[in-house]
Design a protein around this motif. Structure first.
Motif, PDB file in Angstrom:
ATOM      1  N   ARG A  55      -2.446 -27.823  10.441  1.00 28.01           N
ATOM      2  CA  ARG A  55      -3.164 -26.830   9.488  1.00 28.01           C
ATOM      3  C   ARG A  55      -3.862 -27.506   8.418  1.00 28.01           C
ATOM      4  O   ARG A  55      -5.037 -27.352   8.266  1.00 28.01           O
ATOM      5  CB  ARG A  55      -2.173 -25.796   9.298  1.00 28.01           C
ATOM      6  N   ARG A  62     -12.645 -28.733   7.882  1.00 23.23           N
ATOM      7  CA  ARG A  62     -13.424 -27.614   7.958  1.00 23.23           C
ATOM      8  C   ARG A  62     -14.283 -27.912   6.693  1.00 23.23           C
ATOM      9  O   ARG A  62     -15.500 -27.692   6.453  1.00 23.23           O
ATOM     10  CB  ARG A  62     -12.588 -26.321   8.047  1.00 23.23           C
ATOM     11  N   ARG A 115     -12.573 -20.457  17.932  1.00 18.99           N
ATOM     12  CA  ARG A 115     -10.995 -20.379  18.429  1.00 18.99           C
ATOM     13  C   ARG A 115     -10.893 -21.110  19.637  1.00 18.99           C
ATOM     14  O   ARG A 115      -9.858 -21.729  19.650  1.00 18.99           O
ATOM     15  CB  ARG A 115     -10.992 -18.682  18.521  1.00 18.99           C
ATOM     16  N   LEU A 120      -8.335 -25.778  22.190  1.00 19.04           N
ATOM     17  CA  LEU A 120      -8.461 -27.023  23.001  1.00 19.04           C
ATOM     18  C   LEU A 120      -7.870 -28.153  22.219  1.00 19.04           C
ATOM     19  O   LEU A 120      -7.042 -28.942  22.721  1.00 19.04           O
ATOM     20  CB  LEU A 120      -9.789 -27.152  23.690  1.00 19.04           C
ATOM     21  N   TRP A 121      -8.362 -28.559  20.976  1.00 18.72           N
ATOM     22  CA  TRP A 121      -8.014 -29.497  20.298  1.00 18.72           C
ATOM     23  C   TRP A 121      -6.442 -29.754  19.933  1.00 18.72           C
ATOM     24  O   TRP A 121      -5.905 -30.585  20.090  1.00 18.72           O
ATOM     25  CB  TRP A 121      -8.774 -29.364  18.950  1.00 18.72           C
ATOM     26  N   ARG A 123      -4.309 -28.232  21.642  1.00 20.88           N
ATOM     27  CA  ARG A 123      -3.428 -28.339  22.862  1.00 20.88           C
ATOM     28  C   ARG A 123      -3.589 -29.738  23.374  1.00 20.88           C
ATOM     29  O   ARG A 123      -2.537 -30.538  23.697  1.00 20.88           O
ATOM     30  CB  ARG A 123      -3.916 -27.416  24.073  1.00 20.88           C
ATOM     31  N   ALA A 134       0.413 -19.565  16.524  1.00 23.60           N
ATOM     32  CA  ALA A 134       0.650 -19.337  15.115  1.00 23.60           C
ATOM     33  C   ALA A 134      -0.433 -19.611  14.341  1.00 23.60           C
ATOM     34  O   ALA A 134      -0.829 -19.006  13.258  1.00 23.60           O
ATOM     35  CB  ALA A 134       2.124 -19.960  14.644  1.00 23.60           C
ATOM     36  N   GLN A 135      -1.103 -20.785  14.566  1.00 24.08           N
ATOM     37  CA  GLN A 135      -2.306 -21.229  13.614  1.00 24.08           C
ATOM     38  C   GLN A 135      -3.521 -20.451  13.924  1.00 24.08           C
ATOM     39  O   GLN A 135      -4.142 -20.293  13.085  1.00 24.08           O
ATOM     40  CB  GLN A 135      -2.550 -22.493  14.276  1.00 24.08           C
ATOM     41  N   GLY A 137      -3.336 -17.116  14.932  1.00 18.77           N
ATOM     42  CA  GLY A 137      -3.055 -15.628  14.931  1.00 18.77           C
ATOM     43  C   GLY A 137      -3.115 -15.019  16.042  1.00 18.77           C
ATOM     44  O   GLY A 137      -3.725 -13.921  16.194  1.00 18.77           O
ATOM     45  N   THR A 145      -4.338 -17.665  29.045  1.00 19.16           N
ATOM     46  CA  THR A 145      -5.775 -17.035  29.079  1.00 19.16           C
ATOM     47  C   THR A 145      -6.765 -17.549  28.149  1.00 19.16           C
ATOM     48  O   THR A 145      -7.989 -18.045  28.911  1.00 19.16           O
ATOM     49  CB  THR A 145      -5.584 -15.589  29.076  1.00 19.16           C
ATOM     50  N   LEU A 147      -6.755 -20.671  26.806  1.00 18.82           N
ATOM     51  CA  LEU A 147      -7.321 -22.110  27.187  1.00 18.82           C
ATOM     52  C   LEU A 147      -7.913 -22.190  28.459  1.00 18.82           C
ATOM     53  O   LEU A 147      -8.585 -22.767  28.849  1.00 18.82           O
ATOM     54  CB  LEU A 147      -5.877 -22.791  27.106  1.00 18.82           C
ATOM     55  N   ALA A 148      -7.328 -21.074  29.577  1.00 18.75           N
ATOM     56  CA  ALA A 148      -7.982 -21.005  30.721  1.00 18.75           C
ATOM     57  C   ALA A 148      -9.588 -20.942  30.668  1.00 18.75           C
ATOM     58  O   ALA A 148     -10.556 -21.623  30.956  1.00 18.75           O
ATOM     59  CB  ALA A 148      -7.656 -19.968  31.571  1.00 18.75           C
ATOM     60  N   ARG A 151     -11.214 -23.844  28.681  1.00 21.95           N
ATOM     61  CA  ARG A 151     -11.511 -24.930  29.582  1.00 21.95           C
ATOM     62  C   ARG A 151     -12.887 -24.730  30.584  1.00 21.95           C
ATOM     63  O   ARG A 151     -13.808 -25.506  31.083  1.00 21.95           O
ATOM     64  CB  ARG A 151     -10.375 -25.246  30.357  1.00 21.95           C
ATOM     65  N   LEU A 154     -16.037 -24.618  28.640  1.00 23.03           N
ATOM     66  CA  LEU A 154     -16.526 -26.149  28.286  1.00 23.03           C
ATOM     67  C   LEU A 154     -17.053 -26.998  29.570  1.00 23.03           C
ATOM     68  O   LEU A 154     -18.051 -27.351  29.667  1.00 23.03           O
ATOM     69  CB  LEU A 154     -15.540 -26.542  27.674  1.00 23.03           C
TER      70      LEU A 154
ATOM     71  N   GLY B   7      -4.700 -17.381  33.729  1.00 17.59           N
ATOM     72  CA  GLY B   7      -3.828 -17.705  32.314  1.00 17.59           C
ATOM     73  C   GLY B   7      -2.624 -18.321  32.835  1.00 17.59           C
ATOM     74  O   GLY B   7      -1.971 -19.261  32.093  1.00 17.59           O
ATOM     75  N   HIS B  10      -2.900 -22.081  33.969  1.00 15.15           N
ATOM     76  CA  HIS B  10      -2.988 -22.948  33.107  1.00 15.15           C
ATOM     77  C   HIS B  10      -1.597 -22.900  31.989  1.00 15.15           C
ATOM     78  O   HIS B  10      -1.602 -24.167  31.817  1.00 15.15           O
ATOM     79  CB  HIS B  10      -3.967 -22.627  32.083  1.00 15.15           C
ATOM     80  N   HIS B 207      -7.711 -18.711   9.108  1.00 15.06           N
ATOM     81  CA  HIS B 207      -6.971 -17.950  10.013  1.00 15.06           C
ATOM     82  C   HIS B 207      -7.813 -16.823  10.203  1.00 15.06           C
ATOM     83  O   HIS B 207      -7.966 -15.875   8.863  1.00 15.06           O
ATOM     84  CB  HIS B 207      -5.448 -17.434   9.572  1.00 15.06           C
TER      85      HIS B 207
END
Lengths: 169, 246
Positions: A55, A62, A115, A120-121, A123, A134-135, A137, A145, A147-148, A151, A154, B7, B10, B207
């Motif tokens: 975090r 940023r 987001r 992705l980063w 993970r 958690a990061q 939110g 879902t 991440l799927a 990916r 991308l 989902g 993955h 956030h």
């Protein structure tokens, strides 16, 4: 509770540098920011040190990106003015293949939401769904879902860029 | 008949499905054994998963030099000892003299700051309002960190405690209790009646949910409008909204 930062450092430092590199796209700067993140970490005792570290690193990156954008805007204007004054030809293409691939990846990533990119980063840096959620939110149950989709987007964007390159020859 | 969604696939590929959960990895593996359609999709997603991992891991520096941890720890210790040397200066004999010097410096700095603020105020008033990258004036106002527009007096928060109250109200409990905090910088247009007409996140807290909460906090606030001479005018302000976790 105390945190064994030395152990976290040895286990996580290279991954953190790579995580930061993909945010600032500058290897030296990524190293400096990783050091800075750990400097801030020492003396702190968060419940989840790794999530906390990412975090802090994310926030540093940023701020960095914002500064860099301002700097680039200024630089681009100077370059335009200079080019206009001297009517110089624009810079030619760079040869190295990995640099091209990096550039393509950057452009493909730019089409994703922040987001999705962050998911992705984080993970890729080895954080668990719970930590990533958690990061960002989000609910941990939604991470698969998210991440799927990230990916798939991308991969599609990257392939499209590859095709335009082939088409250009 | 149900099918496994992307989902879930993955999550399975990421090793995040719980085998003990009746609807988790166990059930999905049973289903995959029976359903050729889902198996084909798993293979396609597996390929995608590997491709993205490859793309990302190939990018960036390969060999990261890792300075020894002790070097970092020494640097941190040096920072701390510098800070404590300052603290040692505060012994009773020195405090008296230091207080005189400090108050002199404060008066000097205050005067210089006032002059600078006036100059910057003139400068900002001439700036094009549409350019987001234009510098903002720092004013010595509680909570408000910057204001732009043509005015002789910037907007003021009518009730600074209202910020704390609204923060407590809108801080998402799961973030607060989960130790997640941050500061969102909100840019808001305060109109001639002191109402917030427009607002945006100028700098994210990191956030999304905290950024949204910060906007809701600002919506709750009342301001004394900016003045240009004896006329009330609208002005942009910047207000950091701080969320401190438990």
């Amino acid at each position: 509770m105390t945190v064994d930062w030395a152990a976290v450092y040895r286990a996580r430092y290279p991954a953190l540098v790579r995580f930061l590199y993909r945010k600032v796209w500058d290897a030296d700067r990524a190293q400096e920011l990783a050091q800075e993140a750990f400097l801030r970490a020492l003396g702190q005792a968060p419940d989840d040190p790794v999530a906390w570290l990412y975090r802090v690193a994310g926030n540093l990156a940023r701020d960095e990106a914002r500064r860099a954008a301002r700097w680039r805007r200024g630089l681009a204007r100077l370059a335009r003015e200079a080019a206009a004054a001297a009517s110089l030809p624009p810079e030619g293409p760079r040869g190295v293949e990995q640099e091209e691939a990096d550039e393509r990846l950057r452009r493909a990533l730019a089409t994703l939401s922040e987001r999705d990119r962050d998911a992705l980063w984080l993970r890729e840096a080895g954080l668990s769904y719970r930590e990533i959620a958690a990061q960002l939110g989000l609910a941990p149950g939604a991470m698969g879902t998210t991440l799927a989709r990230a990916r798939q987007r991308l991969a599609a964007a990257y392939s499209a860029l590859e095709e335009t390159r082939v088409a250009r020859g | 008949m149900w099918h496994v969604d992307d989902g879930q696939l993955h999550a399975l590929l990421d090793g995040e499905l719980d085998t003990a959960d009746p609807e988790g990895a166990g059930a999905i593996e049973v289903h995959l054994a029976e359903c050729a359609e889902c198996r084909a999709r798993l293979e396609a997603q597996q390929e995608l998963h590997a491709r993205i991992h490859g793309l990302i891991s190939r990018s960036g520096p390969r060999d990261v030099a890792m300075p020894p941890f002790e070097e970092l720890a020494a640097k941190a210790a040096a920072d701390v000892s510098r800070a404590s040397r300052w603290a040692q200066l505060a012994n009773p004999q020195r405090v008296h003299a230091a207080a005189w010097i400090a108050s002199f410096v404060i008066i000097l700095a205050g005067t210089a700051g006032l002059v600078l603020a006036v100059l910057l105020g003139r400068f900002a008033a001439e700036e094009d309002r549409g350019d987001g990258a234009a510098p903002t004036v720092r004013v010595a106002e509680p909570a408000i960190t910057g204001a732009r527009g043509t005015f002789t007096r910037p907007p003021r928060l009518e009730n600074p405690e209202a910020v704390d109250r609204a923060v407590r109200r809108f801080y998402p409990p799961h973030l607060r209790d989960g130790g997640i905090g941050g500061t969102a910088l909100v840019r808001a247009l305060v109109d001639e009646n002191g109402r917030v007409r427009a607002r945006e996140v100028a700098r994210s807290s990191g956030h999304h949910l905290l950024d949204v909460a910060a906007l809701r906090v600002v919506d709750e606030l009342a301001f004394t409008p900016a003045r240009d001479g004896d006329r009330r005018v609208s002005a942009w302000i910047e207000l950091p909204i701080v969320f401190r976790p438990r």
